[in-house]
Scaffold this active site. Structure first.
Site, short mmCIF file in Angstrom:
data_model
loop_
_atom_site.label_atom_id
_atom_site.label_comp_id
_atom_site.label_asym_id
_atom_site.label_seq_id
_atom_site.Cartn_x
_atom_site.Cartn_y
_atom_site.Cartn_z
N TYR B 206 0.80 -1.23 0.00
CA TYR B 206 0.00 0.00 0.00
C TYR B 206 0.83 1.27 0.00
O TYR B 206 0.40 2.29 -0.54
CB TYR B 206 -0.99 0.00 1.17
CG TYR B 206 -2.09 -0.99 0.92
CD1 TYR B 206 -3.24 -0.60 0.23
CD2 TYR B 206 -1.95 -2.33 1.27
CE1 TYR B 206 -4.22 -1.53 -0.07
CE2 TYR B 206 -2.93 -3.25 0.98
CZ TYR B 206 -4.05 -2.84 0.30
OH TYR B 206 -5.02 -3.76 -0.01
N TYR B 450 13.72 -3.99 15.84
CA TYR B 450 12.29 -3.85 15.55
C TYR B 450 11.53 -4.69 16.56
O TYR B 450 11.67 -5.92 16.59
CB TYR B 450 12.04 -4.35 14.12
CG TYR B 450 10.65 -4.08 13.59
CD1 TYR B 450 10.41 -3.01 12.73
CD2 TYR B 450 9.59 -4.90 13.93
CE1 TYR B 450 9.14 -2.77 12.22
CE2 TYR B 450 8.31 -4.68 13.43
CZ TYR B 450 8.09 -3.61 12.57
OH TYR B 450 6.84 -3.37 12.07
#
Lengths: 529, 529
Positions: B206, B450
């Site tokens: 996206y 992360y």
């Protein structure tokens, strides 16, 4: 190399010449016959024969600086100020040879560390005196020529006392260096730990860490080790309004990368007082070879193929036909008369295994592309003489030959256009000129072009050169290339910068300048349009 | 992937969920048992059940915009404005699930190209209306939440019509892309020419080219292809005071690299309307393997060794013990109960020869460092699910599990300290939390971390999360690391930015902001402290 930490002011380079006078070379055999020796250019006049402008600083001001830095670190005598006047471009040297000291600083100050720099900047702001950071004095684009308009004088901020290795992080492979460290000194300090930086511009022997950062320098091993700015992970910068430390991590998304705003700021946004760089293990093996190509274009296409395959050796440079014929120690070795082949230097450094693997892959690629290996002879000749060109320039000037270099960078698809335009501009502007060129640095998307121009100097070589330089700059702008790949903007390239970064880019530079230097004392007149 | 060029406004993602509703996943087997499903969180309310604040724009203003862009490209209806409200962080989703639309834009405008953007910015400046660039809507740090204080409203500048491949230079290996191109669309346009960009963040499906540039994105193949900012060679940016084109060459010494000032500027310094990137040949071979390490530290040390030897594969990531056990499709395959080994994914892409050479060298290095090869099974499982985590998050939220990610980056010598501090902060702030971590990107001098956090959501998961996020940010600052590696600053990280770049760094950002956006309409409240 030396690891000594000199404490006295050492004017190692003469005002009008490059490097150590003991190493000065005469003209090589054969070169004398190539050039028309009509107007030999006189060397440095004696101090008694030049007019060094009187220092504009008052005795009280000098006393004020001495109170900050100590008596011995504020120098106003004429010889020292002459030695800190301008840099080492050919125009700089020609002006010194003429005895023109119009740009002499009013005092040379020698801070001992970051806090001293902060103190000098505060003093300078209060006294409205310009501050010109001075590292190795090797600037070639007028970066040491401040404009004192509206100010009370100029301080040359000599960083020669700031030559420490401040920190070493072997786990992260980083070292924090002071800005006054010359190339060989920095390498010697790191070599004591088995490490190296790997930044070897032609000015390596004199240029400094701070200068590398302030000008976005690029070295002869940039194919393998990268540009200097790519080696930098952190900076400490002193400005008149405070200090900034940048580089909390190797790379991040914490907004714009402000390191990149101070790298390349040429003293106009602050004084870089600490530089943290990536370091590497000292290479166990160094191999430099020659490769022959049928044309400059064929060699450049091969460089492009390597770069776009992410298959770069440590050193990669390619001379055009003229440079191959003229500039190498033994041009006969790589082509004969009427055979203007082009020489490429390909160097490998690293562990034996890494060198062997890279060499095998590069050799296969270059062979497939039509290159002819020439063995290590040309590579070793290049490595032996890699820092010698500035000495040769002095000898050529002595003999009346105007010689200078300039450089640019563009995308691969524009390489031939840029090459042709700049070469034509120089040849048209300087009758009888010989224009040499090499590709000095490559990227996946483009390459730099480094030109050397030699021409009869005539009665006024400076007057002959300046329009030729302007014509070359205009050709670079017209070709849509960058006005400089690694020499920086200084004052010489400033008129062309707005064409490259646009009015808004120039507006941004001025906005940053106002924010960090509201009274305009930092290297005024340099860089910012 | 699609090369279609949609002309209608396509609200492809629901307001409260990730991606294509048809691809939504339930909870995988086993996960349901791990979490306490006490307070399932309701999904998107119907439009009739929420209050979308009325548009603050007058009819005359809407007409004015429509005169610039065309009737169909200025939208004020409630559903479209709801779909352009905030991004896709967990707090964003939770606020949408609650029906909180307090940050809804007053209109969504859809420029068709650079000139339309210029026109909108001029209109917005005159009307004192904020402009928030909107690409894929995948922001996770509040970058789409502008502060309209002092302004008359907010325009969401939807870049969905700017999805062209504007230029391709196969010689230089560059492509010029419009900012609204989503990752798969950009890759499809390039693939038609045998080329690729190679930027695959988790939001790839996206997120857009403009967003990648504006946030300094980094993708899952960054070990081989680099961060997005390193791929960018040129930018065109529209600002209220004019446009700027930067990038006359791959790299240069033409002053500070101003590209780096607009990369990472998050819409606060202008709207990026064109991005020229380095492209590469499509890889002929892709191989992804698993490697097992006895601990997170052992695996990280191996990554460090590869990076410092300049021997990086295309993909390189390492899960800690928790993530290895929980997050992989088949944890049993790489360790047993009580055997908290750590899984590394190592991927190679390129020509067969390049892959073979790199794989041989990396395999030798990892073997020597103590790694145990696990074959292609874990690698293929990772590749198969590499973009799926956001779908899983929705299912976890549906089932009452609070789940969110955050990330940071530091130098290697600080990795363990940073890891321990952030993990401890999250565990202390969220009782019952499970904290997973992986090294997502490596550099010669450091690496990113992360984190994924999962905890019982309780009655008010948003109220539970916000202090935990603050505690994690404070731990990052205390560890001296960067507040974000690739998620950007937005509004969520802005309170922590000054600690990283200093007061003077913040001053510089404000100075640039004033220069390019004197009326403060560009994404106000985002990024700039």
């Amino acid at each position: 190399m030396t690891t000594e930490h000199p404490t006295a002011l050492q004017p190692e380079m003469p005002a009008t010449r490059w490097g150590d006078p003991a190493l000065a070379s005469g003209l090589p055999d054969g070169v004398r016959d190539l050039v028309g020796l009509v107007f030999p250019i006189a060397d440095t006049p004696a101090l008694a024969d030049v007019v060094v402008p009187a220092s504009r600083l008052s005795a009280a001001q000098v006393d004020g600086l001495r109170a900050l830095l100590g008596e011995e670190n504020v120098v106003t005598d004429d010889e020292v100020r002459r030695l800190r006047t301008r840099g080492k471009s050919t125009p700089d040297l020609l002006r010194q040879r003429r005895g023109d000291l119009g740009d002499a600083p009013d005092a040379v100050v020698r801070p001992g560390g970051h806090d001293d720099v902060v103190a000098v900047l505060a003093w300078a702001q209060e006294n409205r005196v310009a501050v010109v950071p001075f590292g190795g004095g090797t600037a070639v684009t007028g970066g040491l020529v401040a404009d004192p308009a509206g100010l009370a004088g100029i301080l040359s901020l000599d960083l020669g006392r700031m030559r420490g290795l401040l920190a070493l992080d072997p786990v992260s492979s980083t070292a924090t260096l002071e800005p006054g460290l010359r190339g060989p000194e920095a390498e010697a300090l790191l070599a004591a730990h088995g490490l190296m930086l790997g930044h070897f511009p032609q000015s390596f022997e004199y240029a400094t860490i701070g200068g590398f950062a302030a000008t976005r320098s690029s070295g002869q091993s940039s194919a393998g080790y990268g540009r200097f700015d790519a080696m930098v992970v952190a900076l400490r910068v002193a400005t008149p309004v405070g200090e900034v430390r940048l580089g909390a991590s190797p790379a991040n998304a914490s907004g714009p990368d402000l390191r990149e705003l101070f790298l390349g700021s040429e003293g106009a946004f602050g004084v870089i007082t600490e530089v943290t760089v990536r370091v590497r293990p000292l290479p166990e093996v160094k191999e430099y070879e020659g490769w022959r190509w049928s044309s400059f274009a064929a060699g450049a296409d091969a460089m492009r193929a390597l770069a776009q395959s992410d298959l770069l050796p440590t050193v990669l440079r390619l001379s055009d036909e003229n440079e191959t014929a003229i500039n190498l120690a033994d041009p006969e070795a790589i082509g004969g008369e009427g055979n203007p082949d082009c020489l490429m230097i390909v160097g490998y450094e690293g562990t034996p295994a890494a060198v062997a693997a890279k060499k095998a892959a590069v050799t296969a690629a270059l062979t497939a592309l039509g290159g002819a290996p020439q063995g290590t002879g040309p590579g070793e000749a290049w490595a032996h003489g890699r820092f010698n060109a500035p000495y040769l320039r002095d000898s050529l000037l002595d003999n009346g030959v105007l010689v200078e270099t300039l450089e640019t960078v563009t995308f691969w698809s524009n390489r031939e256009n840029l090459y042709a335009r700049v070469k034509a501009a120089l040849e048209a502007a300087l009758p009888g000129a010989m224009v040499l060129c090499h590709v000095s640095h490559v990227y996946a998307t483009g390459c730099s072009l480094y030109f050397t121009v030699a021409a009869p100097g005539g009665e006024d070589p400076l007057a002959a050169w300046l329009p030729a330089k302007a014509a070359a700059c205009e050709a670079i702008v017209a070709a849509g290339a960058s006005i400089t790949h690694h020499h920086a903007v200084g004052t010489d390239h400033k008129p062309y910068l707005t064409a490259e970064i646009g009015d808004l880019g120039a507006t941004v530079l001025r906005a940053v300048k106002r924010a960090v230097d509201p009274t305009g004392i930092l290297n005024p007149g340099v860089l910012v349009p």
